[in-house]
Design a protein around this motif. Structure first.
Motif, PDB file in Angstrom:
ATOM      1  N   SER A 634       0.848  -1.197   0.000  1.00 35.56           N
ATOM      2  CA  SER A 634       0.000   0.000   0.000  1.00 35.56           C
ATOM      3  C   SER A 634       0.877   1.237   0.000  1.00 35.56           C
ATOM      4  CB  SER A 634      -0.910   0.000   1.230  1.00 35.56           C
ATOM      5  OG  SER A 634      -0.098  -0.019   2.392  1.00 35.56           O
ATOM      6  N   GLY A 635       0.227   2.366  -0.175  1.00 35.00           N
ATOM      7  CA  GLY A 635       0.936   3.645  -0.147  1.00 35.00           C
ATOM      8  C   GLY A 635       1.691   3.897  -1.437  1.00 35.00           C
ATOM      9  N   LEU A 693      15.495  -1.845 -15.815  1.00 31.38           N
ATOM     10  CA  LEU A 693      15.293  -1.131 -14.559  1.00 31.38           C
ATOM     11  C   LEU A 693      16.632  -0.522 -14.163  1.00 31.38           C
ATOM     12  CD1 LEU A 693      13.148  -3.769 -12.687  1.00 31.38           C
ATOM     13  CD2 LEU A 693      12.375  -1.567 -13.530  1.00 31.38           C
ATOM     14  N   PRO A 694      16.604   0.674 -13.555  1.00 31.31           N
ATOM     15  CA  PRO A 694      17.870   1.288 -13.152  1.00 31.31           C
ATOM     16  C   PRO A 694      18.602   0.443 -12.114  1.00 31.31           C
ATOM     17  CG  PRO A 694      15.979   2.519 -12.282  1.00 31.31           C
ATOM     18  CD  PRO A 694      15.439   1.496 -13.212  1.00 31.31           C
ATOM     19  N   ALA A 695      17.852  -0.276 -11.297  1.00 34.12           N
ATOM     20  CA  ALA A 695      18.429  -1.165 -10.289  1.00 34.12           C
ATOM     21  C   ALA A 695      17.335  -2.166  -9.949  1.00 34.12           C
ATOM     22  CB  ALA A 695      18.812  -0.372  -9.051  1.00 34.12           C
ATOM     23  N   PRO A 696      17.708  -3.356  -9.471  1.00 36.16           N
ATOM     24  CA  PRO A 696      16.648  -4.286  -9.106  1.00 36.16           C
ATOM     25  C   PRO A 696      15.801  -3.724  -7.975  1.00 36.16           C
ATOM     26  CG  PRO A 696      18.816  -5.182  -8.567  1.00 36.16           C
ATOM     27  CD  PRO A 696      19.047  -3.907  -9.287  1.00 36.16           C
ATOM     28  N   PRO A 697      14.499  -3.995  -7.951  1.00 35.08           N
ATOM     29  CA  PRO A 697      13.668  -3.494  -6.861  1.00 35.08           C
ATOM     30  C   PRO A 697      14.163  -4.036  -5.523  1.00 35.08           C
ATOM     31  CG  PRO A 697      12.322  -4.415  -8.624  1.00 35.08           C
ATOM     32  CD  PRO A 697      13.732  -4.764  -8.938  1.00 35.08           C
ATOM     33  N   PHE A 698      14.023  -3.231  -4.495  1.00 31.76           N
ATOM     34  CA  PHE A 698      14.478  -3.666  -3.173  1.00 31.76           C
ATOM     35  C   PHE A 698      13.262  -4.004  -2.313  1.00 31.76           C
ATOM     36  CE2 PHE A 698      13.201  -0.368  -0.192  1.00 31.76           C
ATOM     37  CZ  PHE A 698      12.815   0.638  -1.050  1.00 31.76           C
ATOM     38  N   TRP A 699      13.535  -4.752  -1.273  1.00 26.14           N
ATOM     39  CA  TRP A 699      12.522  -4.904  -0.231  1.00 26.14           C
ATOM     40  C   TRP A 699      13.231  -5.006   1.093  1.00 26.14           C
ATOM     41  CZ3 TRP A 699      11.632  -9.558   2.688  1.00 26.14           C
ATOM     42  CH2 TRP A 699      12.474 -10.622   2.331  1.00 26.14           C
ATOM     43  N   GLU A 700      12.666  -4.442   2.115  1.00 22.52           N
ATOM     44  CA  GLU A 700      13.284  -4.529   3.420  1.00 22.52           C
ATOM     45  C   GLU A 700      12.194  -4.420   4.484  1.00 22.52           C
ATOM     46  OE1 GLU A 700      15.983  -1.314   2.926  1.00 22.52           O
ATOM     47  OE2 GLU A 700      14.580   0.185   3.629  1.00 22.52           O
ATOM     48  N   GLY A 701      12.473  -4.985   5.617  1.00 25.43           N
ATOM     49  CA  GLY A 701      11.455  -4.946   6.657  1.00 25.43           C
ATOM     50  C   GLY A 701      11.995  -5.480   7.970  1.00 25.43           C
ATOM     51  N   GLU A 702      11.103  -5.573   8.932  1.00 22.07           N
ATOM     52  CA  GLU A 702      11.512  -6.034  10.241  1.00 22.07           C
ATOM     53  C   GLU A 702      10.435  -6.985  10.760  1.00 22.07           C
ATOM     54  OE1 GLU A 702      12.359  -2.847  12.870  1.00 22.07           O
ATOM     55  OE2 GLU A 702      13.078  -4.173  14.447  1.00 22.07           O
ATOM     56  N   THR A 712       9.145  -1.883   3.682  1.00 18.63           N
ATOM     57  CA  THR A 712       8.908  -1.147   2.437  1.00 18.63           C
ATOM     58  C   THR A 712       9.532  -1.898   1.282  1.00 18.63           C
ATOM     59  OG1 THR A 712      10.884   0.140   2.823  1.00 18.63           O
ATOM     60  CG2 THR A 712       8.810   1.151   3.477  1.00 18.63           C
ATOM     61  N   ALA A 713       9.058  -1.582   0.086  1.00 13.59           N
ATOM     62  CA  ALA A 713       9.639  -2.159  -1.124  1.00 13.59           C
ATOM     63  C   ALA A 713       9.504  -1.135  -2.225  1.00 13.59           C
ATOM     64  CB  ALA A 713       8.909  -3.446  -1.496  1.00 13.59           C
ATOM     65  N   GLY A 714      10.271  -1.314  -3.251  1.00  8.79           N
ATOM     66  CA  GLY A 714      10.144  -0.377  -4.357  1.00  8.79           C
ATOM     67  C   GLY A 714      11.445  -0.235  -5.123  1.00  8.79           C
ATOM     68  N   LEU A 715      11.532   0.885  -5.847  1.00  9.19           N
ATOM     69  CA  LEU A 715      12.742   1.200  -6.599  1.00  9.19           C
ATOM     70  C   LEU A 715      13.411   2.363  -5.891  1.00  9.19           C
ATOM     71  CD1 LEU A 715      11.596   1.035 -10.315  1.00  9.19           C
ATOM     72  CD2 LEU A 715      13.361  -0.352  -9.269  1.00  9.19           C
ATOM     73  N   ARG A 716      14.681   2.210  -5.593  1.00 10.61           N
ATOM     74  CA  ARG A 716      15.389   3.232  -4.824  1.00 10.61           C
ATOM     75  C   ARG A 716      15.303   4.596  -5.513  1.00 10.61           C
ATOM     76  NH1 ARG A 716      16.496   1.442   0.002  1.00 10.61           N
ATOM     77  NH2 ARG A 716      17.572  -0.560   0.093  1.00 10.61           N
ATOM     78  N   GLY A 717      14.888   5.569  -4.732  1.00  9.48           N
ATOM     79  CA  GLY A 717      14.858   6.935  -5.244  1.00  9.48           C
ATOM     80  C   GLY A 717      13.720   7.199  -6.196  1.00  9.48           C
ATOM     81  N   MET A 718      12.869   6.182  -6.474  1.00  8.72           N
ATOM     82  CA  MET A 718      11.790   6.407  -7.428  1.00  8.72           C
ATOM     83  C   MET A 718      10.435   6.087  -6.816  1.00  8.72           C
ATOM     84  SD  MET A 718      13.689   4.928 -10.776  1.00  8.72           S
ATOM     85  CE  MET A 718      12.342   5.194 -11.915  1.00  8.72           C
ATOM     86  N   ILE A 719      10.262   4.797  -6.515  1.00  8.35           N
ATOM     87  CA  ILE A 719       8.966   4.373  -5.996  1.00  8.35           C
ATOM     88  C   ILE A 719       9.186   3.679  -4.672  1.00  8.35           C
ATOM     89  CG2 ILE A 719       6.895   2.985  -6.482  1.00  8.35           C
ATOM     90  CD1 ILE A 719       7.908   2.928  -9.425  1.00  8.35           C
ATOM     91  N   GLN A 720       8.301   3.907  -3.742  1.00  9.92           N
ATOM     92  CA  GLN A 720       8.401   3.181  -2.493  1.00  9.92           C
ATOM     93  C   GLN A 720       6.995   2.885  -1.994  1.00  9.92           C
ATOM     94  OE1 GLN A 720      11.558   4.304   0.037  1.00  9.92           O
ATOM     95  NE2 GLN A 720      10.367   3.953   1.884  1.00  9.92           N
ATOM     96  N   VAL A 721       6.744   1.627  -1.659  1.00  8.22           N
ATOM     97  CA  VAL A 721       5.434   1.270  -1.111  1.00  8.22           C
ATOM     98  C   VAL A 721       5.639   0.553   0.216  1.00  8.22           C
ATOM     99  CG1 VAL A 721       4.344   1.064  -3.370  1.00  8.22           C
ATOM    100  CG2 VAL A 721       5.376  -0.956  -2.329  1.00  8.22           C
TER     101      VAL A 721
END
Lengths: 934, 505
Positions: A634-635, A693-702, A712-721
């Protein structure tokens, strides 16, 4: 806050506004503290070292040595330690406004100030240091008009200093045969006839005096009844009756003598301008006491005019001035010369033997007095206008430039800075046994550009003259330190560099820099068994790019205390892995070269489809990750939450998985990877995406609670959800996966590089000889064992022993392995209770040495270690070499630091004497051409 | 009451008028007694804009403006619904009606621009087409002291017929004329005014002696005292032309328009005007970078006529960077009254006064100020603020009718009334048609059509009734040619063919 508590603050603010000098309208109030002040005032020192000028309301209030002047607390101070301050130059002649266009031979009604642009932008002239200028009405008429004196900056209304400074008379060929005057009659009539054009005088040299005398006589006699009114004559009469100052412009000897005679016979004081042939009539000038503004004919912008063989031609030569001893002399530019060049032209006048003092006075105080503005400009004295020049050195040196100009205390010109720096000094230590006396170094954009006796001095350079006693050396290099670790004693693995620690200089680092240590080989306190990286870092700078010379300058191993038998095994493990890794790269490079060769020849074969192999996934054990998770994203740019499912497997701390829902996601070839670090998870999603893609999508969490991950996940500096994951099934999903084998070739068959392994990259650099291996070893047995592995087995060329306490016992081996030694912190060692100097011992045996601090900001004492070593008997030259180029070569950073050579970084230290002279201190330190504040 | 109509002034129109009907006498004729322009949006420049307002004109003057004005039964009503009416534009100064801008004499206050005005200049025609109803014809800047100027309307066959105001002002230039530098320019000023004193003294002395002679007395005092005593006796008629106008200039009988082309000229100009006592009658014409002396301009507080190019661009000599200044903003921010000039040298829209005003609005100047700068301000500067420059009862009926907002670049001038006379009608503008090639193309198509139709008719009715007159237009189109309804017709549609005036006569 209670408003009453604000009251004192408000009061203070109001008071500040009232008393603050900045709010005064007249002019700025500030003080300048400068390295040298040359006031050019008759009853002041010629040079005031470390002087202060106090400026109040745009006027000079006080000038003197820094120690003698109290600067009020509220006055801002401009510190210019490298600058020489002189009064603004006064050009006693200029053609800034050109000649007037009137036809009258007697034209005193023409005022030069009428043509002066009070709004003009004269920065090109100010850049030459000229702040006050005489405006000449021209050289083309017998009575040319009235001159004026102006300054070239400041508010328009304040620029005209004198609107009529003199009655200008010109003698010589240029005024002969003026044009005829035609009077326009609006209504000709029998009573008012059209008359032929009126001829004007003078026609010849003798006639000019006659014409002048008659014009003056006519002007001072009351007009006869019925006589025509003549405006110019009226003005001449008035100026003459008022005893206005007379300025006579004359170049030829005869005209100069004539001018002296004219002034004497009329009892007028005045001065001469021009004087190309003044040296021929020097005696007449001297005895008459008439001052001379000698106009210098220069050829700065175009060659001198051809005069041919006519003996009557004027050949002005600045060398002739020597005959004018005893004549009150000002110097100015000849007509056609650029006023901005006055400084250089005047400097040339020294050829004729004029002293620096005479020449400087001739472009400041003397012309100011001749022009009647000596009480305002021309010298730095209390009460005078703050028209000041900030120069990079002696005002008459060719390579000196004007950096800043103040007019009335306001900055009127500022040289744009381009980060160039020139450092001059009595002794410059360029490298071992390579000393330069009275030389200079030019640094541009942080790099040394030129070194020598005479380097170019760009107009905008900061010039630091360290003086004849100064000793300039490259910044010192700490062979091993722990700068910035702040006591963190963890052993860093081979994949981690210390580089991220360094950015803007911190206080502790600045202390090291100020001591003259400009580079540190920074290492962790303990080395990892698979090797640790050593980072070469500058001790000061503003960005990481400026600070870090080489993030991986060496790979360090520690074999101390190990059984010599086990050393081989310990070292071999990482080296073998590195070797395999290197071989992959070598194969790639070979393949690539072949492919390119084939491509160039046009022999490329069609590419086979990449093979697909099936790799069953291993079943993981029960753990906090493995299982199926429901994911809600979301977001960000997602208008409504999106649900999906993901299957994850944990192996060790490595996570791998796939999206299993929504179905369309599964169609896309992808792989989720990540790591589990305590409660934190982070990773990427590798997608075989149709788009780049400029870089592979990331995901991180706790893992915020069991079976619940937020992140959160997304593309660094571009999209974040935002993602919210809940485990719905702890069973490892036995999905059948197909995985494309890593491609080894690109679409066009071009070989693809192997995956970069951060942990093995340093070893690869080591094995290819780009960086050295640093090995902390003590005993001779250890040293020998290390050499047996590194040198003999792996053919590593660059080996540095750290400490090598017993090096003396393994000298031959060390020599054979071409290894260097970073000496232990204690320079003295004992062998059989007999003290000896290890560094000297190794140097004499031809082994390269370096010194280390083995400390963080304790590295500031490195120079003291050197001093002690010299005192103990090591040659100062050897110590300096070891601390500079020796250490740089050892770590293969000698392309950047270690000596003063063009192309290297501008890291210089100015000492008051030899760095290992106990009495000498560090004066100034420059890193990348930028000064480190002490 | 039918308004007299005439199309354009200019060589062609004049020739056509003279040859055809002698209509040129229109300008000498009385204006129509009462005209009511109804239903338009009115921009009066003073006061708020009015929608659906009526302007009542009686004998060339505006007698009423408002939304509740009743149209008298005997007034000719012109339906202006959908149109916008604003006061006639005023060109604050121009030499373009003259054959040359300046004489070669540097000091020539005895000249009158009326002697050099050429009513057949296309410039006047263009001005009318652009909605300019008053032009201050003045010599150019290439002078020291130039001759007397006039305010004219761009209609009329002789300079005097065109003239609205005689001897309006004199131009001085503090910036050097051609061949002069500033030293000579300023010396010439000083000499001229100093010489005026000498001349006055000499004629005063003569006058005093003359007065003694009448009383048969002998001269009893020295020349200086005689001059002093003679001065009060002097009359204007004792001066010659050159000196008389200088005297009147100093006395403030008319205004002095001073050209200050550079910031450095402002201070000497104001010093000169103060010294010679005409500062209160001074209008400043500024050059492209004169705004740099804004402090001095502000202090002087005199109205300013802006240069034709409203942007000033300058390159920094050290950094090489270019800076751009919008001049009207500087002047407006200093609180000075200013007038705009069209830029005749621009092939772009800067040659329209309305565009110059729109440019001001775009660059941060209030719309009201921008409108005043092309109407009321120049009128005030010309001392005619009570007669021109706004739509108010009592003012001269100089009006421009636009088909849209005047500051909208898509709008054009439909009609121009000068002194209550319809002086311009876009539909009756053969030259505009020529320029735009609209009518032209339309007419050709129409003529071809007509020829084809007639050919067909001829075939059909060869033996039938007599054919229609070939020049007779259709009744609907013929309306255009009827002078009576000239003011009430709809805007011309491009490409629509209409008979030219005079075709039927």
């Amino acid at each position: 806050m209670n408003p009453l508590r604000l009251l004192p603050l408000l009061l203070a603010a109001v008071l500040l506004c009232v008393v603050s000098p900045v709010t005064r309208a007249d002019g700025p109030t500030f003080a300048i503290r400068a390295g040298r002040i040359m006031p050019v005032a008759p009853d002041m020192d010629w040079v005031i070292e470390d002087g202060v000028i106090l400026i109040v309301d745009g006027k000079i209030a006080a000038v003197g040595p820094g120690s003698s002047i109290d600067i009020p607390m509220d006055v801002p101070v401009t510190h210019l330690p490298d600058a020489t301050i002189t009064p603004g130059f006064v050009a006693a002649s200029s053609d800034l406004v050109g000649s007037h266009s009137g036809d009258e031979s007697i034209g005193p009604g023409y005022r030069a100030v009428d043509s002066f642009n009070v709004y003009g932008d004269f920065r090109p002239v100010l850049s030459g240091g000229v702040t006050t200028v005489h405006l000449s009405p021209g050289w083309h008429r017998l009575v040319s008009g009235q001159g004026g004196v102006v300054r070239l900056a400041g508010p328009a209304a304040s620029r005209v200093l004198r609107d009529s400074s003199d009655l200008t008379i010109t003698l010589g060929e240029s005024v002969f045969n003026p044009p005829n005057i035609v009077e326009f009659l609006t209504k000709p009539s029998p009573d008012n006839a059209i008359e032929p054009a009126r001829r004007q005088r003078p026609a010849s040299r003798i006639d000019q005096y006659l014409a002048l005398r008659e014009a003056i006589a006519d002007a001072v006699t009351p007009r006869q009844r019925g006589a025509a009114y003549n405006y110019q004559s009226e003005i001449l009469g008035r100026l003459w009756a008022d005893k206005h100052a007379v300025r006579v412009q004359a170049q030829k000897a005869g005209d100069i003598v004539g001018a002296i005679g004219f002034l004497a016979s009329n009892g007028r004081s005045g001065y001469l301008v021009g004087g190309f042939e003044a040296s021929k009539v020097a005696d007449d000038l001297r005895s008459s006491g008439v001052p001379l503004v000698y106009t210098i004919d220069t050829a700065f912008h175009s060659p001198a005019g051809d005069v041919g063989s006519d003996p009557g031609s004027l050949v002005p030569d600045v060398d002739d001035l020597s005959a004018l001893e005893g004549v009150r002399l000002a110097l100015a530019m000849d007509n056609g010369g650029s006023v901005a060049d006055l400084r250089l032209a005047a400097a040339m006048a020294r050829r004729s033997g004029l002293s620096e003092r005479t020449v400087l006075e001739a472009i400041t105080r003397i012309p100011a007095e001749l022009l009647g503005v000596g009480d305002r400009v021309g010298s730095i004295e209390p009460g005078h206008d703050a028209d000041l020049l900030v120069l990079t050195g002696n005002p008459l040196d060719t390579t000196t430039h004007v950096q800043r100009v103040y007019v009335g205390g306001r900055s009127a010109f500022q040289m744009p800075t381009r980060h160039s720096l020139v450092v001059r000094g009595g002794t410059i230590w360029l490298g071992p046994d390579n000393w330069l006396t009275d030389g200079s170094v030019l640094i541009e954009d942080g790099r040394i550009v030129s070194v020598g006796k005479r380097v170019p001095v760009p107009m905008d350079a900061q010039v630091v003259d360290a003086g004849p006693d100064a000793f300039i050396a490259p910044g010192l290099i700490d062979g091993l330190g722990h700068l910035g670790l702040e006591g963190d004693s963890g052993a860093l693995g081979p994949d981690l560099s210390l580089a991220p620690l360094y950015g803007v200089t911190e206080v502790a680092e600045q202390r090291v820099a100020a001591a003259g240590v400009t580079t540190v080989l920074a290492a962790p306190y303990r080395f990892h068994s698979r090797g640790s990286q050593i980072t070469a870092v500058k001790t000061a700078g503003n960005t990481r790019e400026q600070r870090v010379i080489n993030a991986t300058a060496a790979v360090a191993f520690d074999v101390r205390g190990n059984d010599p038998q086990s050393i081989e095994g310990a070292l071999k493990q990482p080296l073998d892995a590195g070797k395999k890794y290197l071989e992959k790269w070598e194969k790639y490079e070979k393949d690539l070269a072949e492919w390119e060769k084939k491509k160039a020849e046009g022999k490329l074969e069609p590419v086979a489809k990449p093979e697909v192999v099936e790799e069953p996934e291993k079943k993981p054990e029960e753990d906090p990750i493995t299982g199926t998770w429901s994911v809600r994203a979301s977001g960000g740019p997602i208008p409504e939450p999106v649900d999906g499912k993901v299957a994850l497997n944990l192996t060790g701390n490595q996570i791998e998985g796939r999206l299993t829902d929504p179905p369309e996601a599964t169609e896309l070839e992808h792989r989720i990877t990540g790591t589990l670090n305590g409660k934190k998870v982070a990773g990427t999603v590798e997608i075989n995406a149709p788009v780049d893609l400029p870089a592979p999508p990331f995901w991180e969490g706790e893992i915020i609670e069991t079976d619940h991950i937020k992140g959160t996940a997304g593309l660094r500096g571009m999209i974040q959800v935002d993602i919210d994951m809940r485990r719905i099934d702890k069973e490892s999903t036995q999905f059948k996966v197909t995985r494309t084998k890593r491609r080894t070739t690109g679409e066009d068959g071009r070989p693809l590089p192997p995956t970069v392994d951060d942990a093995l990259e340093p070893i690869r650099s080591l094995l290819t000889g780009k960086i050295p291996a640093v090995v902390s070893a003590g005993s001779a047995a250890e040293i020998e064992a290390v050499l047996a592995v590194l040198s003999d087995q792996y053919k590593i060329e660059h080996i540095v022993f750290l400490g090598a306490d017993d090096a003396r016992l393994a000298i031959d081996k060390i020599k054979a392995g071409k290894a260097g030694v970073v000496l232990p912190t204690s320079v003295m060692r004992t062998e059989k209770r007999k003290p000896y100097l290890q560094g000297d011992d190794l140097r004499r045996n031809g082994i390269a040495v370096a010194f280390q601090s083995n400390a963080e900001d304790g590295a500031r004492s490195l120079p003291t270690v050197g001093l002690y070593a010299v005192e103990r008997g090591m040659s100062a030259e050897d110590v300096l070499e070891a601390m500079t180029i020796g250490a740089a070569r050892m770590y293969r950073i000698d392309d950047r630091v270690g000596s003063i050579e063009p192309g290297k970084d501008g890291d210089l230290v100015i000492y008051s004497g030899h760095p290992f002279d106990a009495a000498s201190r560090v004066e100034r330190v420059f890193i990348n051409g930028q000064e480190v504040s002490p | 009451m039918k308004p007299m109509r005439c199309g354009l002034i200019g060589a062609m129109a004049v020739a056509a008028c003279v040859l055809s009907s002698g209509r040129h006498s229109a300008w000498a004729a009385e204006p129509p007694a009462k005209v009511a322009l109804t239903g338009a949006r009115v921009i009066p420049v003073v006061g708020p804009e009015l929608d659906g307002a009526t302007i009542l004109i009686e004998r060339g003057k505006i007698t009423a403006v408002g939304t509740d004005v009743k149209v008298p039964f005997d007034a000719m009503e012109v339906d202006c619904r959908g149109k916008v009416i604003m006061p006639g534009l005023i060109e604050p100064q121009s030499w373009r009606g003259l054959d040359i801008a300046n004489e070669s004499l540097p000091v020539a206050p005895f000249l009158d621009v009326g002697d050099a005005m050429d009513p057949s200049r296309l410039y006047f025609e263009d001005a009318l087409r652009d909605g300019i109803t008053s032009i201050h014809v003045m010599q150019g800047n290439n002078t020291v002291i130039a001759g007397m100027s006039r305010v004219v309307r761009p209609i009329g066959l002789t300079p005097d017929e065109m003239t609205v105001d005689l001897g309006t002002a004199i131009k001085l230039s503090v910036s050097p004329r051609n061949g002069y530098d500033r030293m000579q320019q300023m010396a010439t000023f000083r000499e001229t005014f100093r010489e005026l004193e000498e001349y006055t003294d000499s004629i005063a002395e003569a006058k005093y002696e003359e007065s003694l002679e009448k009383e048969k007395k002998k001269v009893d005092v020295g020349p200086a005292e005689a001059a002093k005593r003679g001065r009060p006796m002097l009359k204007d008629s004792d001066y010659d032309d050159k000196h008389l106008n200088l005297l009147r200039l100093k006395r403030g009988d008319f205004d002095t328009w001073v050209y200050v082309g550079s910031p450095m000229d402002v201070s000497p100009a104001i010093a000169l005007a103060t010294e010679q006592g005409f500062l209160d009658h001074t209008i400043l014409l500024i050059g492209d970078d004169t705004f740099k002396a804004i402090g001095e301009l502000k202090k002087a507080g005199r109205p300013v006529v802006l240069p034709e190019d409203l942007f000033y661009r300058e390159r920094d000599p050290i950094s090489g960077e270019i800076t751009e200044t919008f001049i009207p903003k500087k002047i407006h921010d200093a609180g000075l009254m200013f007038a705009l000039q069209p830029n005749p040298n621009s092939s772009m829209a800067e040659r329209y006064l309305t565009y110059q005003a729109a440019l001001c609005v775009r660059n941060g100047i209030p719309r009201q100020t921008a409108l005043e700068a092309i109407t009321l301000n120049p009128a005030t500067m010309l001392g005619m603020g009570d007669r021109l420059g706004s739509i108010e009862a009592g003012k001269v009926a100089n009006l421009v009718i636009y088909n849209g907002d005047p500051l909208d670049f898509n709008s054009w001038v439909e009609n121009v009334y000068i002194d209550g006379i319809l002086a311009y009608d876009r539909k009756d503008d053969p030259r505009l048609a020529e320029i735009l090639r609209l009518e032209d193309v339309g007419r050709k198509v129409d003529e071809a059509k007509k020829a084809a139709e007639e050919a067909a008719k001829k075939k059909d009715e060869e033996k039938a009734a007599p054919k229609e007159g070939d020049a007779a237009p259709k009744p609907a189109e013929g309306d255009n040619a009827k002078p009576a309804e000239g003011g009430s017709e709809k805007p011309a549609e491009s490409g629509r063919a209409r008979p030219r005036r005079g075709d039927g006569q």
